[in-house]
Structure formats: structure tokens, C-alpha cells
Design a protein around this motif. Structure first.
Motif, PDB file in Angstrom:
ATOM      1  N   ASN A   1       0.866  -1.278  -0.111  1.00  0.00           N
ATOM      2  CA  ASN A   1      -0.022  -0.214   0.044  1.00  0.00           C
ATOM      3  C   ASN A   1       0.822   1.180   0.020  1.00  0.00           C
ATOM      4  OD1 ASN A   1      -2.283  -1.536   0.042  1.00  0.00           O
ATOM      5  ND2 ASN A   1      -2.859  -1.393   2.120  1.00  0.00           N
TER       6      ASN A   1
ATOM      7  N   ARG B   1      -5.092   2.716   0.079  1.00  0.00           N
ATOM      8  CA  ARG B   1      -5.747   1.511   0.596  1.00  0.00           C
ATOM      9  C   ARG B   1      -5.838   0.378  -0.758  1.00  0.00           C
ATOM     10  NH1 ARG B   1      -8.092   0.670   5.206  1.00  0.00           N
ATOM     11  NH2 ARG B   1      -9.710  -0.530   4.034  1.00  0.00           N
TER      12      ARG B   1
ATOM     13  N   THR C   1      -6.935  -4.193   0.854  1.00  0.00           N
ATOM     14  CA  THR C   1      -7.736  -3.907   2.236  1.00  0.00           C
ATOM     15  C   THR C   1      -7.674  -5.475   2.880  1.00  0.00           C
ATOM     16  OG1 THR C   1      -9.611  -4.628   1.063  1.00  0.00           O
ATOM     17  CG2 THR C   1      -9.293  -2.337   1.003  1.00  0.00           C
TER      18      THR C   1
END
Length: 404
Positions: free
Chosen positions: A170, A183, A186
Motif C-alpha cells: 500500500n 488502500r 484491504t
């Protein structure tokens, strides 16, 4: 593939055809083929675009009535890095899906590298992140790391395991996209000894002609549901190129953006989220024909203020592109001597447009009586005109569901 487009101009439908080398004259028989892509870069752009249209169709067939949104060129970049680790047989399979088999380019990787550099020049507003992450349990061949880094300027990375990987990936994607793609992942990666292929893209579109009104809340028609209120940009006497395709039952507008980027909007005549016929028509050649066929017009333009985000693991779609056998045995012998699977093909695309532009619409006391209101489900492309490369493609059935 040659197509005919009916031009909507001053309320009159007039016939217009793409020009050929004969100056557009009738040939009376089979149409003479005109080579639209004549340089290694434009041929590479056509290949990555056709791969993108195929990938988009595969996604669209699985999500038939929902928003979908991709940056095909970033997926091509990631999969091409992966191809450098494959055996000759597996590389051929992957190149066919990527449409590289049509190129006969002995410097394919250099051509793609140059294309990527050209579409990422700062004024175009595009940033791309593409990288391979390799399971730590694999006995990795270090030569592969250097080979990819030398060619594409990004080094594949061995995973550490656990939450550290999530943060690492990320953070890297955010860094490569100027903090605009957040993000990216996730949840954790699959716990299999394989290769995780990552691609992300961010685009901030800048118009040539600005909009005088922005943030006007208006109804957007939704197929089978009540209208939703969305923010719209509006401008009278807005310059576009325009046409209507009776076979596809849609009106097409090409809107110029800065630094030789343009947006094509395909607006169906009726409110519908089923755009299968339209999606199936899309090829690099068709869109190149359109760019030469649509004619200038000034319209009262109403367009949603687009702030879109979409993410998915695209790996299952590769089977629809003829890679079922490759998925079973990708034969990544240059990455590891161990049997190695492709574990994921994560992708995220983010796009924004703003009303600003570097020039105003022409001031005149006579307003155009042509109206182009994008107030119902539509399909759009973002295209680099210099190369013909497809940068983004999306189907928007409800802009509210695609918010960043």
C-alpha cells in the motif's frame, strides 16, 4: 474494422465515413485496408488497447449491470513484467492474450518502456504503479530481479509475510501515484507460494475548455430505478467532435483534454445498463477510425463531475482471454525452479476530473441548439491521441457508486 458514423450537426443527420488513402472515394468493391498504426509505438499502443478492450469485455460479462472501470495499460505493464519470468511456451501464451503476437517487434520491452514513459509525462496527469511481489517460500532466481529492474525501472520484491506485506504494498502504490491511490489492498494476500501481480493507476483529467458551472446537482437516470442526484459540470458552446452510430444506438462525443489526451463518451439512446453490443464493438482500430471520423460541433454540454475508484482481483478474467491452460501451468521457470502459480492480479484505478481548463468557450450571442447531456448510463474511454493508447475505460451506470 471500418464503420460508418452518422454525424449529428445542426440538427441534421449527415453521412460521414473514415477517410482512406484514396481520399474517401467510393471503391465499388471491397474496401482497401488502410494501415492505421505504422510505428512500433503506435502498434504497441494498439496491442495494449485491444488487450484492454478484451479485458473490459471479460469483466463486463461477469458484472453485467454494474459500474466497472479499468486502466488497461497498467495491467499490461504488470503482466509484461511477469512474462519475463516465463518459459518460451508460456511467454507465447501470455503474449497472445496481451496481443503482442501481432507486433513482430524484436525490441518489444523497449517499445513498451518508451510508450509508458510517453503517456506518463507530467502534463498528461497519469501515474502508474506496476510491480511483482513474490512469495518468500519460493527459491527465487536473482537474475530475474535484475532483468525486470533494468528493463522497467522497478524491482520485483520478495514478500516477508503477514501484515508487513500489506503495508509495504500500500505504501509503495501510494508513493508511485503521488498519494492518490490509497488502500490499494484491504486484506492480506493469498497464502500460496506464488507471484502476486499488482497494477494501479491514477488520472487527473484537465480539459482544454473549462466549464463555467460546476457542482450543479441534477438527476442522473438509473436503469430500473429512481433517478439519483449527482454533481454536474455545464457549459454552452462547448467544442467537441461528435457523431451518432445507428447500429450501436448511441451518440458519441470526443472531448479534448490537455496534452493530447481525449475522452470518448458513448451515450446510449435509451436508459440502459446493458451495453453489451457497444462493448463488443470496441477495438483499437474502431476508436482510431472514430478519431478521424467524428466532426466538430459546439454543444450545450452537461457532464457528471467524475471522481471514480474501482478495484478488483482480475486473475479469474484471464481464463476468458484464452489463458486457462496458462493459469494451470504458467511455467515461470526464470523466477523459480519450483512449480509457481500466479496467486493474484490485483488492480485499482482512480480518476478525477475538474471543471478547470486553459481556455474559455467561444463567446457568442447565438447559443448552439445542440445539446449533449450525459445524464444516464454511459461508457467512456480516456485515450492518448499521440500514440492511440487506451489509458482508462469505464462503464458508469450510477456515478454515486463509484465515488473515491
Amino acid at each position: 474494422m471500418k464503420r460508418s458514423v452518422f454525424l449529428l450537426l445542426f440538427g441534421v443527420l449527415s453521412f460521414c465515413q473514415a477517410q482512406s488513402d484514396s481520399g474517401g472515394e467510393e471503391t465499388g468493391g471491397d474496401e482497401e485496408h488502410v494501415e492505421l498504426f505504422t510505428t512500433p509505438t503506435t502498434k504497441m499502443a494498439a496491442a495494449t488497447s485491444d488487450f484492454g478492450y478484451n479485458l473490459f469485455r471479460a469483466l463486463g460479462s461477469r458484472e453485467t449491470t454494474s459500474n466497472i472501470f479499468l486502466s488497461p495499460i497498467s495491467v499490461s505493464a504488470a503482466l509484461t513484467q511477469l512474462s519475463m519470468g516465463a518459459s518460451e511456451r508460456a511467454e507465447r501464451q501470455l503474449f497472445r492474450a496481451l496481443r503482442y503476437h501481432t507486433l513482430q517487434d524484436p525490441q518489444l520491452h523497449l517499445t513498451l518502456k518508451n510508450l509508458l514513459a510517453s503517456v506518463k509525462t507530467p502534463g498528461k496527469g497519469l501515474s502508474i504503479a506496476a510491480r511483482l511481489y513474490l512469495a518468500r517460500r519460493l527459491r527465487l532466481k536473482q537474475d530475474f530481479f535484475g532483468l525486470v529492474e533494468q528493463q522497467y525501472g522497478v524491482r520485483p520484491k520478495a514478500l516477508q509475510g503477514g501484515t508487513k506485506d500489506l503495508k509495504e504494498i500500500n505504501d509503495w502504490v501510494s508513493q508511485e501515484t503521488g498519494g492518490k491511490v490509497q488502500r490499494f489492498l484491504t486484506k492480506g494476500l493469498p497464502r500460496v507460494p506464488g507471484v502476486n501481480t499488482m497494477s494501479a493507476a491514477y488520472f487527473k483529467g484537465k480539459w482544454v475548455t473549462r466549464f463555467s458551472q460546476n457542482g450543479v446537482m441534477e438527476n442522473f437516470q438509473v436503469d430500473g430505478g429512481a433517478p439519483v442526484q449527482v454533481s454536474m459540470m455545464k457549459q454552452d458552446n462547448y467544442p467537441v467532435k461528435m457523431g451518432a452510430d445507428s447500429d450501436l444506438s448511441c451518440t458519441i462525443a470526443q472531448i479534448q483534454m490537455q496534452d493530447d489526451i481525449s475522452m470518448f463518451i458513448f451515450l446510449p439512446d435509451a436508459v440502459t445498463s446493458n451495453m453489451t453490443l457497444l462493448e463488443e464493438s470496441l477495438t483499437a482500430e474502431f476508436v482510431q477510425d472514430l478519431s478521424m471520423t467524428l466532426l466538430p460541433a459546439k454543444v450545450s454540454l452537461t457532464l457528471p463531475t467524475l471522481r471514480l475508484s474501482y478495484s478488483s482481483d482480475l486473475l479469474p478474467l484471464l481464463a476468458d482471454l484464452g489463458l486457462s491452460e496458462w493459469l494451470d501451468n504458467p511455467d515461470l521457470e526464470k523466477i523459480s525452479a519450483q512449480p509457481t502459480k500466479v496467486a493474484s492480479l490485483h488492480h485499482k484505478a482512480v480518476m478525477e476530473t475538474a471543471p478547470e481548463g486553459n481556455q474559455y468557450a467561444s463567446a457568442t450571442s447565438t447559443l448552439s441548439h445542440l445539446t449533449y447531456r450525459v445524464d444516464r448510463p454511459f461508457l467512456y474511454l480516456i485515450r492518448d491521441e499521440a500514440s492511440g493508447a487506451l489509458l482508462f475505460i469505464g462503464r458508469v451506470v450510477n456515478p454515486k457508486d463509484l465515488r473515491i
